[in-house]
Design a protein around this motif. Structure first.
Motif, PDB file in Angstrom:
ATOM      1  N   THR A  76      -7.524   8.739  -7.207  1.00 60.74           N
ATOM      2  CA  THR A  76      -7.403   7.282  -7.350  1.00 60.74           C
ATOM      3  C   THR A  76      -6.918   6.879  -8.734  1.00 60.74           C
ATOM      4  O   THR A  76      -6.361   5.791  -8.905  1.00 60.74           O
ATOM      5  CB  THR A  76      -8.756   6.594  -7.071  1.00 60.74           C
ATOM      6  OG1 THR A  76      -9.739   7.064  -8.005  1.00 60.74           O
ATOM      7  CG2 THR A  76      -9.233   6.882  -5.655  1.00 60.74           C
ATOM      8  N   LYS A  77      -7.115   7.759  -9.725  1.00 60.71           N
ATOM      9  CA  LYS A  77      -6.690   7.433 -11.101  1.00 60.71           C
ATOM     10  C   LYS A  77      -5.177   7.292 -11.211  1.00 60.71           C
ATOM     11  O   LYS A  77      -4.673   6.633 -12.119  1.00 60.71           O
ATOM     12  CB  LYS A  77      -7.183   8.513 -12.067  1.00 60.71           C
ATOM     13  CG  LYS A  77      -8.699   8.602 -12.180  1.00 60.71           C
ATOM     14  CD  LYS A  77      -9.112   9.712 -13.123  1.00 60.71           C
ATOM     15  CE  LYS A  77     -10.633   9.811 -13.226  1.00 60.71           C
ATOM     16  NZ  LYS A  77     -11.069  10.918 -14.121  1.00 60.71           N
ATOM     17  N   ALA A  78      -4.460   7.934 -10.297  1.00 64.80           N
ATOM     18  CA  ALA A  78      -2.996   7.887 -10.355  1.00 64.80           C
ATOM     19  C   ALA A  78      -2.443   6.571  -9.830  1.00 64.80           C
ATOM     20  O   ALA A  78      -1.280   6.237 -10.111  1.00 64.80           O
ATOM     21  CB  ALA A  78      -2.417   9.047  -9.550  1.00 64.80           C
ATOM     22  N   ILE A  79      -3.245   5.827  -9.091  1.00 62.62           N
ATOM     23  CA  ILE A  79      -2.739   4.603  -8.462  1.00 62.62           C
ATOM     24  C   ILE A  79      -2.270   3.589  -9.500  1.00 62.62           C
ATOM     25  O   ILE A  79      -1.218   2.966  -9.354  1.00 62.62           O
ATOM     26  CB  ILE A  79      -3.816   4.006  -7.535  1.00 62.62           C
ATOM     27  CG1 ILE A  79      -4.080   4.967  -6.364  1.00 62.62           C
ATOM     28  CG2 ILE A  79      -3.402   2.630  -7.016  1.00 62.62           C
ATOM     29  CD1 ILE A  79      -5.224   4.552  -5.459  1.00 62.62           C
ATOM     30  N   LYS A  80      -3.034   3.453 -10.581  1.00 64.48           N
ATOM     31  CA  LYS A  80      -2.680   2.457 -11.604  1.00 64.48           C
ATOM     32  C   LYS A  80      -1.417   2.837 -12.376  1.00 64.48           C
ATOM     33  O   LYS A  80      -0.814   1.993 -13.053  1.00 64.48           O
ATOM     34  CB  LYS A  80      -3.839   2.267 -12.576  1.00 64.48           C
ATOM     35  CG  LYS A  80      -4.168   3.507 -13.386  1.00 64.48           C
ATOM     36  CD  LYS A  80      -5.339   3.249 -14.324  1.00 64.48           C
ATOM     37  CE  LYS A  80      -5.680   4.504 -15.125  1.00 64.48           C
ATOM     38  NZ  LYS A  80      -6.838   4.282 -16.036  1.00 64.48           N
ATOM     39  N   ASN A  81      -0.996   4.107 -12.260  1.00 62.00           N
ATOM     40  CA  ASN A  81       0.186   4.570 -13.002  1.00 62.00           C
ATOM     41  C   ASN A  81       1.462   4.526 -12.169  1.00 62.00           C
ATOM     42  O   ASN A  81       2.527   4.908 -12.661  1.00 62.00           O
ATOM     43  CB  ASN A  81      -0.044   6.007 -13.493  1.00 62.00           C
ATOM     44  CG  ASN A  81      -1.197   6.111 -14.469  1.00 62.00           C
ATOM     45  OD1 ASN A  81      -1.409   5.223 -15.295  1.00 62.00           O
ATOM     46  ND2 ASN A  81      -1.960   7.194 -14.371  1.00 62.00           N
ATOM     47  N   LEU A  82       1.376   4.076 -10.927  1.00 60.22           N
ATOM     48  CA  LEU A  82       2.566   4.013 -10.086  1.00 60.22           C
ATOM     49  C   LEU A  82       3.559   2.986 -10.617  1.00 60.22           C
ATOM     50  O   LEU A  82       3.171   1.904 -11.091  1.00 60.22           O
ATOM     51  CB  LEU A  82       2.182   3.671  -8.645  1.00 60.22           C
ATOM     52  CG  LEU A  82       1.391   4.748  -7.880  1.00 60.22           C
ATOM     53  CD1 LEU A  82       0.933   4.206  -6.534  1.00 60.22           C
ATOM     54  CD2 LEU A  82       2.225   6.006  -7.702  1.00 60.22           C
ATOM     55  N   GLU A  83       4.838   3.326 -10.536  1.00 59.21           N
ATOM     56  CA  GLU A  83       5.907   2.455 -11.011  1.00 59.21           C
ATOM     57  C   GLU A  83       6.853   2.096  -9.871  1.00 59.21           C
ATOM     58  O   GLU A  83       6.843   2.736  -8.812  1.00 59.21           O
ATOM     59  CB  GLU A  83       6.694   3.153 -12.133  1.00 59.21           C
ATOM     60  CG  GLU A  83       5.876   3.534 -13.359  1.00 59.21           C
ATOM     61  CD  GLU A  83       5.394   2.319 -14.154  1.00 59.21           C
ATOM     62  OE1 GLU A  83       5.958   1.213 -13.938  1.00 59.21           O
ATOM     63  OE2 GLU A  83       4.467   2.461 -14.973  1.00 59.21           O
ATOM     64  N   GLY A  91       9.719   2.088  -7.427  1.00 60.40           N
ATOM     65  CA  GLY A  91      10.563   3.171  -6.947  1.00 60.40           C
ATOM     66  C   GLY A  91       9.843   4.490  -6.728  1.00 60.40           C
ATOM     67  O   GLY A  91      10.428   5.422  -6.163  1.00 60.40           O
ATOM     68  N   ASP A  92       8.609   4.607  -7.172  1.00 65.04           N
ATOM     69  CA  ASP A  92       7.870   5.851  -6.974  1.00 65.04           C
ATOM     70  C   ASP A  92       7.680   6.116  -5.482  1.00 65.04           C
ATOM     71  O   ASP A  92       7.471   5.192  -4.683  1.00 65.04           O
ATOM     72  CB  ASP A  92       6.499   5.793  -7.657  1.00 65.04           C
ATOM     73  CG  ASP A  92       6.595   6.052  -9.156  1.00 65.04           C
ATOM     74  OD1 ASP A  92       7.665   6.486  -9.614  1.00 65.04           O
ATOM     75  OD2 ASP A  92       5.597   5.823  -9.864  1.00 65.04           O
ATOM     76  N   LYS A  93       7.709   7.387  -5.131  1.00 66.90           N
ATOM     77  CA  LYS A  93       7.563   7.787  -3.729  1.00 66.90           C
ATOM     78  C   LYS A  93       6.107   8.125  -3.408  1.00 66.90           C
ATOM     79  O   LYS A  93       5.446   8.829  -4.169  1.00 66.90           O
ATOM     80  CB  LYS A  93       8.454   8.982  -3.430  1.00 66.90           C
ATOM     81  CG  LYS A  93       9.953   8.677  -3.509  1.00 66.90           C
ATOM     82  CD  LYS A  93      10.778   9.896  -3.107  1.00 66.90           C
ATOM     83  CE  LYS A  93      12.272   9.563  -3.120  1.00 66.90           C
ATOM     84  NZ  LYS A  93      13.084  10.744  -2.715  1.00 66.90           N
ATOM     85  N   VAL A  94       5.640   7.612  -2.283  1.00 67.63           N
ATOM     86  CA  VAL A  94       4.278   7.858  -1.811  1.00 67.63           C
ATOM     87  C   VAL A  94       4.355   8.454  -0.416  1.00 67.63           C
ATOM     88  O   VAL A  94       5.050   7.916   0.458  1.00 67.63           O
ATOM     89  CB  VAL A  94       3.453   6.551  -1.785  1.00 67.63           C
ATOM     90  CG1 VAL A  94       2.061   6.816  -1.215  1.00 67.63           C
ATOM     91  CG2 VAL A  94       3.355   5.955  -3.190  1.00 67.63           C
ATOM     92  N   LEU A  95       3.658   9.571  -0.209  1.00 66.15           N
ATOM     93  CA  LEU A  95       3.614  10.203   1.112  1.00 66.15           C
ATOM     94  C   LEU A  95       2.307   9.843   1.810  1.00 66.15           C
ATOM     95  O   LEU A  95       1.231  10.001   1.237  1.00 66.15           O
ATOM     96  CB  LEU A  95       3.704  11.723   0.981  1.00 66.15           C
ATOM     97  CG  LEU A  95       3.509  12.524   2.282  1.00 66.15           C
ATOM     98  CD1 LEU A  95       4.661  12.269   3.251  1.00 66.15           C
ATOM     99  CD2 LEU A  95       3.374  14.019   1.988  1.00 66.15           C
ATOM    100  N   TYR A 116       6.874  13.345  -4.633  1.00 68.31           N
ATOM    101  CA  TYR A 116       5.899  12.260  -4.491  1.00 68.31           C
ATOM    102  C   TYR A 116       4.975  12.142  -5.698  1.00 68.31           C
ATOM    103  O   TYR A 116       4.547  13.130  -6.279  1.00 68.31           O
ATOM    104  CB  TYR A 116       5.070  12.478  -3.228  1.00 68.31           C
ATOM    105  CG  TYR A 116       5.930  12.532  -1.981  1.00 68.31           C
ATOM    106  CD1 TYR A 116       6.470  11.363  -1.444  1.00 68.31           C
ATOM    107  CD2 TYR A 116       6.230  13.741  -1.368  1.00 68.31           C
ATOM    108  CE1 TYR A 116       7.277  11.408  -0.321  1.00 68.31           C
ATOM    109  CE2 TYR A 116       7.037  13.792  -0.239  1.00 68.31           C
ATOM    110  CZ  TYR A 116       7.565  12.619   0.272  1.00 68.31           C
ATOM    111  OH  TYR A 116       8.373  12.663   1.386  1.00 68.31           O
ATOM    112  N   LYS A 117       4.670  10.885  -6.041  1.00 73.54           N
ATOM    113  CA  LYS A 117       3.733  10.588  -7.120  1.00 73.54           C
ATOM    114  C   LYS A 117       2.306  10.456  -6.612  1.00 73.54           C
ATOM    115  O   LYS A 117       1.357  10.482  -7.390  1.00 73.54           O
ATOM    116  CB  LYS A 117       4.136   9.286  -7.812  1.00 73.54           C
ATOM    117  CG  LYS A 117       5.488   9.339  -8.505  1.00 73.54           C
ATOM    118  CD  LYS A 117       5.482  10.331  -9.657  1.00 73.54           C
ATOM    119  CE  LYS A 117       6.819  10.312 -10.390  1.00 73.54           C
ATOM    120  NZ  LYS A 117       6.846  11.303 -11.501  1.00 73.54           N
ATOM    121  N   LEU A 118       2.152  10.313  -5.291  1.00 68.24           N
ATOM    122  CA  LEU A 118       0.824  10.168  -4.695  1.00 68.24           C
ATOM    123  C   LEU A 118       0.913  10.547  -3.217  1.00 68.24           C
ATOM    124  O   LEU A 118       1.887  10.222  -2.552  1.00 68.24           O
ATOM    125  CB  LEU A 118       0.322   8.721  -4.822  1.00 68.24           C
ATOM    126  CG  LEU A 118      -1.042   8.401  -4.191  1.00 68.24           C
ATOM    127  CD1 LEU A 118      -2.167   9.100  -4.940  1.00 68.24           C
ATOM    128  CD2 LEU A 118      -1.282   6.885  -4.162  1.00 68.24           C
TER     129      LEU A 118
END
Length: 407
Positions: A293-300, A302-306, A354-356
């Protein structure tokens, strides 16, 4: 692929010990399946390559109990289609608890056998070696010792056709089976006998008509087996259910999609969690999923989420994976994100894109498969959460939802 139906009275496929059979085409894998199960489950033919997709057969193997026997395509399959079949065979390793390597007694150990054995050992899967066709006039018995030296273990001689040596094979499976794979609790360690758990089960368009979904079934069954009391209600009747109890329930468990409403209704002094969070602990690594969950706040932008689901099902108009979760993630991040989806027994290979990763609860795959997926993501340093953890985080109630699991 053939899968057994699940019911409240049967052990779910994902909770059974998975025993997979590997070997070359025409080594007798399908015949061995039929011999072990004492049924004509797998199609047997002298034509090489009869088995294409993995075939799953649920059965009881005492004293282990419920198991799944998996028949796989030959590891020496050829051509473009054959390569795809072999790839599916190798994917079965990710869910295998015990492997049976079948050696063709007429041709002996091949490079293909040694290659699959190396992959089995790489994944630390207990393996049993079987040399088949001991009844054949072309059986090369005099070379058995040489084959055993190549493989590094003894080979059990069997005749799948005559069903000889099968009882000894079953005994070896029992000896090799992990002893604690069914001992991981889903909910029973959170309550004492006599405690009441209120289970909130929404009945919406996605709910299967006339039955409950698998996580709800499993939770109810484990509560009953543990001497606990399960009260089941829809979110619209939760207030009535709570007020009807003479004492506070020990725990309220809700479907993630009703988390917000249930959290508002359930008093703060009553522990609350979700089926999906219970499954995060039961099937996978809860610490890793919460850490994601810590990565959610760092999403920008255009980031890809699977968004990955372990089963295939009919998509509803407001589907949780394709509609609700993307919408919720966009709302809390305020970012324009790029979403991809995967479903079924395969996991995408391009994970580095993917970033997340947001994964389902994993009720339709076994713990070994789920832990494999999480290990791949950890190795590639890709954060992952599951549906229940993500939804609780997005609604600001993750700490409350995790608290019952920390006691």
């Amino acid at each position: 692929m053939s899968l057994p139906e699940n019911s409240l009275n049967s052990t779910p496929l994902a909770s059974r010990l998975h025993i997979a059979i590997f070997g070359k085409r025409n080594a007798g894998k399908s015949s061995l399946i039929n011999a072990i199960t004492n049924q004509e489950i797998a199609l047997v033919s002298p034509v090489a390559g009869t088995t294409t997709d993995p075939v799953f057969k649920a059965m009881e193997l005492l004293p282990i109990g419920p198991v799944v026997i998996i028949d796989t395509a030959g590891i020496d399959d050829e051509g473009a289609l054959g390569e795809l079949r072999v790839k599916k065979t190798y994917q079965v390793l990710n869910k295998t608890d015990v492997a049976i390597l079948v050696i063709d007694g007429e041709t002996g150990v091949s490079d293909y056998d040694l290659e699959i054995l190396a992959k089995i050992k790489e994944k630390n899967i207990p393996v049993i070696g079987v040399v088949n066709k001991k009844d054949s006039s072309n059986y090369r018995r005099e070379e058995k010792k040489k084959w055993e030296d190549l493989l590094g273990f003894s080979l059990l001689e069997v005749s799948a056709f005559r069903r000889e040596g099968i009882e000894e094979l079953k005994r070896q499976i029992i000896n090799k089976a992990p002893g604690s794979f069914t001992d991981i609790p889903l909910i029973s360690d959170l309550l004492n006998p006599g405690d009441v758990a209120v289970l909130v089960v929404p009945i919406d368009k996605a709910a299967p008509k006339g039955r409950l979904i698998l996580p709800q079934q499993q939770t109810i069954r484990e509560l009953l087996d543990s001497g606990c009391i399960a009260m089941v209600a829809k979110e619209s009747e939760l207030n009535i259910a709570l007020n009807s109890l003479k004492q506070k329930p020990k725990l309220v468990v809700t479907d993630s999609q009703a988390f917000k409403k249930v959290a508002e209704i359930t008093p703060q002094d009553i522990p609350l969690t979700s089926f999906s969070i219970l499954f995060a602990r039961y099937k996978g690594d809860l610490v890793q999923l919460v850490e994601g969950t810590k990565a959610i706040k760092n999403l920008e932008n255009g980031d890809k989420v699977l968004i990955s689901e372990a089963c295939t099902h009919h998509r509803q108009e407001d589907d949780i994976g394709t509609v609700k979760i993307p919408r919720l993630l966009k709302e809390i991040t305020k970012k324009e994100l790029s979403f991809s989806w995967s479903s079924g027994f395969t996991f995408p290979e391009n994970l580095e894109d993917y970033k997340l990763v947001i994964h389902c609860g994993g009720c339709m795959i076994n713990r070994k498969e789920m832990l494999y997926r999480l290990s791949v993501l950890k190795e590639k340093n890709i954060p992952v959460v599951n549906y229940g953890v993500f939804i609780a985080f997005a609604l600001g109630i993750l700490d409350r939802a995790l608290k019952p699991l920390k006691n």
